[in-house]
Structures are given as structure tokens and as C-alpha cells.
Scaffold this motif. Structure first.
Motif, PDB file in Angstrom:
ATOM      1  N   GLY A  82     -21.502   8.775 -20.510  1.00 56.01           N
ATOM      2  CA  GLY A  82     -21.932  10.091 -20.045  1.00 56.01           C
ATOM      3  C   GLY A  82     -21.834  11.131 -21.136  1.00 56.01           C
ATOM      4  N   PRO A  83     -20.856  12.034 -21.025  1.00 56.64           N
ATOM      5  CA  PRO A  83     -20.794  13.184 -21.935  1.00 56.64           C
ATOM      6  C   PRO A  83     -20.565  12.843 -23.408  1.00 56.64           C
ATOM      7  N   ILE A  84     -19.802  11.818 -23.716  1.00 59.56           N
ATOM      8  CA  ILE A  84     -19.520  11.504 -25.117  1.00 59.56           C
ATOM      9  C   ILE A  84     -20.668  10.711 -25.720  1.00 59.56           C
ATOM     10  N   GLY A  85     -21.089   9.672 -25.046  1.00 62.23           N
ATOM     11  CA  GLY A  85     -22.185   8.842 -25.533  1.00 62.23           C
ATOM     12  C   GLY A  85     -21.680   7.659 -26.336  1.00 62.23           C
ATOM     13  N   LEU A  86     -22.357   6.544 -26.173  1.00 63.71           N
ATOM     14  CA  LEU A  86     -22.012   5.326 -26.910  1.00 63.71           C
ATOM     15  C   LEU A  86     -22.682   5.345 -28.277  1.00 63.71           C
ATOM     16  N   ALA A  87     -22.045   4.737 -29.248  1.00 65.26           N
ATOM     17  CA  ALA A  87     -22.607   4.576 -30.596  1.00 65.26           C
ATOM     18  C   ALA A  87     -22.504   3.101 -30.954  1.00 65.26           C
ATOM     19  N   PRO A  88     -23.470   2.283 -30.520  1.00 62.68           N
ATOM     20  CA  PRO A  88     -23.367   0.832 -30.710  1.00 62.68           C
ATOM     21  C   PRO A  88     -23.182   0.402 -32.163  1.00 62.68           C
ATOM     22  N   GLN A  89     -23.702   1.189 -33.109  1.00 56.87           N
ATOM     23  CA  GLN A  89     -23.565   0.798 -34.511  1.00 56.87           C
ATOM     24  C   GLN A  89     -22.121   0.864 -34.991  1.00 56.87           C
ATOM     25  N   ALA A  90     -21.260   1.600 -34.290  1.00 60.14           N
ATOM     26  CA  ALA A  90     -19.861   1.721 -34.706  1.00 60.14           C
ATOM     27  C   ALA A  90     -19.068   0.449 -34.436  1.00 60.14           C
ATOM     28  N   GLY A  91     -19.459  -0.335 -33.464  1.00 56.28           N
ATOM     29  CA  GLY A  91     -18.787  -1.607 -33.194  1.00 56.28           C
ATOM     30  C   GLY A  91     -17.690  -1.550 -32.151  1.00 56.28           C
ATOM     31  N   ALA A  92     -16.969  -0.440 -32.026  1.00 56.23           N
ATOM     32  CA  ALA A  92     -15.865  -0.354 -31.076  1.00 56.23           C
ATOM     33  C   ALA A  92     -16.346  -0.183 -29.645  1.00 56.23           C
ATOM     34  N   ASP A  93     -17.592   0.230 -29.463  1.00 55.53           N
ATOM     35  CA  ASP A  93     -18.103   0.437 -28.116  1.00 55.53           C
ATOM     36  C   ASP A  93     -18.171  -0.860 -27.330  1.00 55.53           C
ATOM     37  N   ALA A  94     -18.297  -1.976 -28.004  1.00 50.45           N
ATOM     38  CA  ALA A  94     -18.283  -3.270 -27.308  1.00 50.45           C
ATOM     39  C   ALA A  94     -16.942  -3.470 -26.609  1.00 50.45           C
ATOM     40  N   ASN A  95     -15.850  -3.017 -27.229  1.00 53.51           N
ATOM     41  CA  ASN A  95     -14.533  -3.116 -26.603  1.00 53.51           C
ATOM     42  C   ASN A  95     -14.462  -2.263 -25.338  1.00 53.51           C
ATOM     43  N   ILE A  96     -15.049  -1.093 -25.376  1.00 58.06           N
ATOM     44  CA  ILE A  96     -15.044  -0.211 -24.204  1.00 58.06           C
ATOM     45  C   ILE A  96     -15.816  -0.860 -23.063  1.00 58.06           C
ATOM     46  N   THR A  97     -16.972  -1.413 -23.379  1.00 57.86           N
ATOM     47  CA  THR A  97     -17.781  -2.083 -22.358  1.00 57.86           C
ATOM     48  C   THR A  97     -17.063  -3.323 -21.833  1.00 57.86           C
ATOM     49  N   ASN A  98     -16.465  -4.108 -22.719  1.00 56.66           N
ATOM     50  CA  ASN A  98     -15.735  -5.307 -22.280  1.00 56.66           C
ATOM     51  C   ASN A  98     -14.537  -4.949 -21.405  1.00 56.66           C
ATOM     52  N   ASN A  99     -13.824  -3.886 -21.756  1.00 56.67           N
ATOM     53  CA  ASN A  99     -12.698  -3.453 -20.920  1.00 56.67           C
ATOM     54  C   ASN A  99     -13.175  -3.019 -19.539  1.00 56.67           C
ATOM     55  N   TYR A 100     -14.316  -2.332 -19.489  1.00 55.27           N
ATOM     56  CA  TYR A 100     -14.871  -1.925 -18.198  1.00 55.27           C
ATOM     57  C   TYR A 100     -15.219  -3.157 -17.364  1.00 55.27           C
ATOM     58  N   TYR A 101     -15.874  -4.128 -17.992  1.00 51.89           N
ATOM     59  CA  TYR A 101     -16.225  -5.353 -17.263  1.00 51.89           C
ATOM     60  C   TYR A 101     -14.979  -6.149 -16.884  1.00 51.89           C
ATOM     61  N   ARG A 102     -13.936  -6.091 -17.705  1.00 56.71           N
ATOM     62  CA  ARG A 102     -12.685  -6.752 -17.360  1.00 56.71           C
ATOM     63  C   ARG A 102     -12.089  -6.135 -16.100  1.00 56.71           C
ATOM     64  N   ALA A 103     -12.331  -4.844 -15.898  1.00 58.37           N
ATOM     65  CA  ALA A 103     -11.813  -4.150 -14.713  1.00 58.37           C
ATOM     66  C   ALA A 103     -12.663  -4.419 -13.473  1.00 58.37           C
ATOM     67  N   VAL A 104     -13.989  -4.275 -13.583  1.00 56.78           N
ATOM     68  CA  VAL A 104     -14.843  -4.348 -12.386  1.00 56.78           C
ATOM     69  C   VAL A 104     -15.659  -5.628 -12.294  1.00 56.78           C
ATOM     70  N   GLY A 105     -15.653  -6.443 -13.320  1.00 53.33           N
ATOM     71  CA  GLY A 105     -16.385  -7.705 -13.294  1.00 53.33           C
ATOM     72  C   GLY A 105     -17.645  -7.654 -14.135  1.00 53.33           C
ATOM     73  N   TRP A 106     -17.990  -8.792 -14.697  1.00 53.97           N
ATOM     74  CA  TRP A 106     -19.189  -8.903 -15.515  1.00 53.97           C
ATOM     75  C   TRP A 106     -20.409  -9.009 -14.602  1.00 53.97           C
ATOM     76  N   PRO A 107     -21.501  -8.349 -14.962  1.00 49.33           N
ATOM     77  CA  PRO A 107     -22.679  -8.358 -14.091  1.00 49.33           C
ATOM     78  C   PRO A 107     -23.265  -9.753 -13.868  1.00 49.33           C
ATOM     79  N   ASP A 108     -23.129 -10.633 -14.837  1.00 47.12           N
ATOM     80  CA  ASP A 108     -23.695 -11.980 -14.696  1.00 47.12           C
ATOM     81  C   ASP A 108     -22.713 -12.961 -14.056  1.00 47.12           C
ATOM     82  N   ARG A 109     -21.495 -12.500 -13.737  1.00 44.81           N
ATOM     83  CA  ARG A 109     -20.486 -13.350 -13.102  1.00 44.81           C
ATOM     84  C   ARG A 109     -19.867 -12.629 -11.906  1.00 44.81           C
ATOM     85  N   PRO A 110     -20.556 -12.630 -10.767  1.00 49.94           N
ATOM     86  CA  PRO A 110     -20.027 -11.916  -9.597  1.00 49.94           C
ATOM     87  C   PRO A 110     -18.634 -12.414  -9.203  1.00 49.94           C
ATOM     88  N   GLY A 111     -17.799 -11.479  -8.798  1.00 56.91           N
ATOM     89  CA  GLY A 111     -16.444 -11.822  -8.359  1.00 56.91           C
ATOM     90  C   GLY A 111     -15.418 -11.844  -9.471  1.00 56.91           C
TER      91      GLY A 111
END
Length: 162
Positions: A82-111
Motif C-alpha cells: 500500500g503506502p510504502i510500495g514494494l521494490a522487487p529489484q531490492a530483493g528483500a521484498d520476497a521475504n516480506i511476501t513469503n512471511n505474509y504467505y507463511r502467516a495466511v497461506g500460499w495461494p497455490d496451496r490452500p490450507g
């Protein structure tokens, strides 16, 4: 939501999971809103396990660091998308996305994910739900009820009919 509407994670705690320089790109109001939104998303999973089904507000009396951490992952993801914005070229944003999926689940793996694991009772977090008046404290524990076996009423052994 905690007692008196307290979110599970606060802006002060987000610094443990995201550098302060990055976090400062969002205003305090945006950080507080992300914490509230993340708490509401966490509650949507927790109600599936700890809700009493009466429609009364769901409240947690006490919670541990595990709930804080996974709720922070959601809040940070909301800020970064949202307000900050992702910067995929920085590399650390993958960790943020992975942590989010670790919390709520990966979209391709329900449950998958920590919160869905709580909902289906595969994960047992450090949470003390506040019970409503008259609520059975063992209501979320699986229970088995049975009756005497049918058709086996004779105690002397088989009898001939005839």
C-alpha cells in the motif's frame, strides 16, 4: 481483537520485523491502520476456532509472541503493498511476501499457513480467549458421544427361533 479494542501488534512492535528506515516511509496513522487491519484479518481465522457461534464479539484475553509475529507479517505486507510500495529489484521484498504467505497461506496451496493451521486445530498458539458468560470452556474440544450397541441385547448367547 484484544480487550478494549487493542490490536495484536502495534506500530512500535513492527520495527522488530521491518527496518525503521523503511517503516518511516508510512505515517503513524497508516501504521496504526495496518495493525488494525492485520488484527481483523487474524480474527477472521481465530473466530473459526475460538468463536462461540453466538454472534457475540470475539475477544482474546491474552496472547503470546507468536500471534504478534504473524499479525506483524500481515501488517507489514499491507504497508508494503500500500503506502510504502514494494521494490522487487531490492530483493528483500520476497521475504516480506513469503512471511505474509507463511502467516495466511500460499495461494497455490490452500490450507497452508499459520492462521489456517489454527483454524483447523493443527497449530495450538499461545492464546487465551475471553469466554462469554455461560460459554462452555471446552466447547472447542472435539467430543464423542455414543449409545449402547444395537441388536445385542441377549446375554445368554444365541437362541433358536422356531
Amino acid at each position: 481483537m484484544g480487550p478494549a479494542g487493542v490490536p495484536y501488534v502495534t506500530p512500535d512492535q513492527l520495527v522488530q520485523y521491518l527496518p525503521a528506515a523503511t517503516l518511516s516511509l508510512a505515517t503513524l496513522d497508516q501504521q496504526q491502520q495496518a495493525c488494525l487491519d492485520a488484527t481483523e484479518e487474524a480474527d477472521s481465522y481465530l473466530r473459526g476456532r475460538y468463536g462461540n457461534g453466538t454472534g457475540q464479539p470475539f475477544t482474546i484475553q491474552a496472547w503470546g509472541n507468536d500471534l504478534i509475529r504473524y499479525t506483524a507479517y500481515i501488517a507489514i505486507y499491507l504497508l508494503m503493498t500500500g503506502p510504502i510500495g514494494l521494490a522487487p529489484q531490492a530483493g528483500a521484498d520476497a521475504n516480506i511476501t513469503n512471511n505474509y504467505y507463511r502467516a495466511v497461506g500460499w495461494p497455490d496451496r490452500p490450507g497452508t499457513g499459520w492462521f489456517p493451521g489454527i483454524q483447523r486445530q493443527a497449530i495450538h498458539p499461545d492464546i487465551t480467549p475471553m469466554l462469554a458468560i455461560g460459554q462452555n470452556p471446552g466447547a472447542d474440544v472435539p467430543q464423542v458421544f455414543s449409545a449402547p450397541p444395537r441388536g445385542w441385547t441377549c446375554r445368554r448367547g444365541p437362541q433358536r427361533v422356531g
